[in-house]
Motif scaffolding. Structure first.
Motif: not given
Length: 105
Positions: A84-105
């Motif tokens: 459950p702890v790991t599953e709930l942590a998936q609700r927040s984007p990883d810093i890498d995902d935030i960086a790529w999304a920022s780069y794309l947009y």
């Protein structure tokens, strides 16, 4: 829309969540409903991952966010539904995902 677009430009997107009882999978939505049953998964965790694809993010190979945080990255292709702890942590984007999304947009 008419015009010329760079390869890979997303013009339209649909996300569909399979809720058929026949596949044996159920979605949970409340924090307290997340459990260790392998055939249930947190809907928000799945949604964050799938909407990551909607904005152009691909799967990543890092299954651990950092040396001190063993949770999988949001765009890692698997969710540990028995933790459950790991599953709930998936609700927040990883810093890498935030960086790529920022780069794309």
């Amino acid at each position: 829309p008419a015009g010329f677009y760079r390869a890979g430009t997303i013009l339209d997107n649909d996300v569909q969540f399979n809720t058929k009882a026949s596949n044996g999978l159920r979605f949970t939505v409340a924090d307290g409903a997340v459990d260790t049953v392998s055939r249930s998964v947190d809907l928000m965790a799945v949604a964050v991952h799938e909407f990551g694809h909607s904005i152009g993010l691909a799967h990543v190979l890092n299954n651990q966010k950092s040396a001190t945080d063993g949770n999988g990255a949001t765009m890692y292709p698997f969710i540990d539904t028995t933790d459950p702890v790991t599953e709930l942590a998936q609700r927040s984007p990883d810093i890498d995902d935030i960086a790529w999304a920022s780069y794309l947009y």
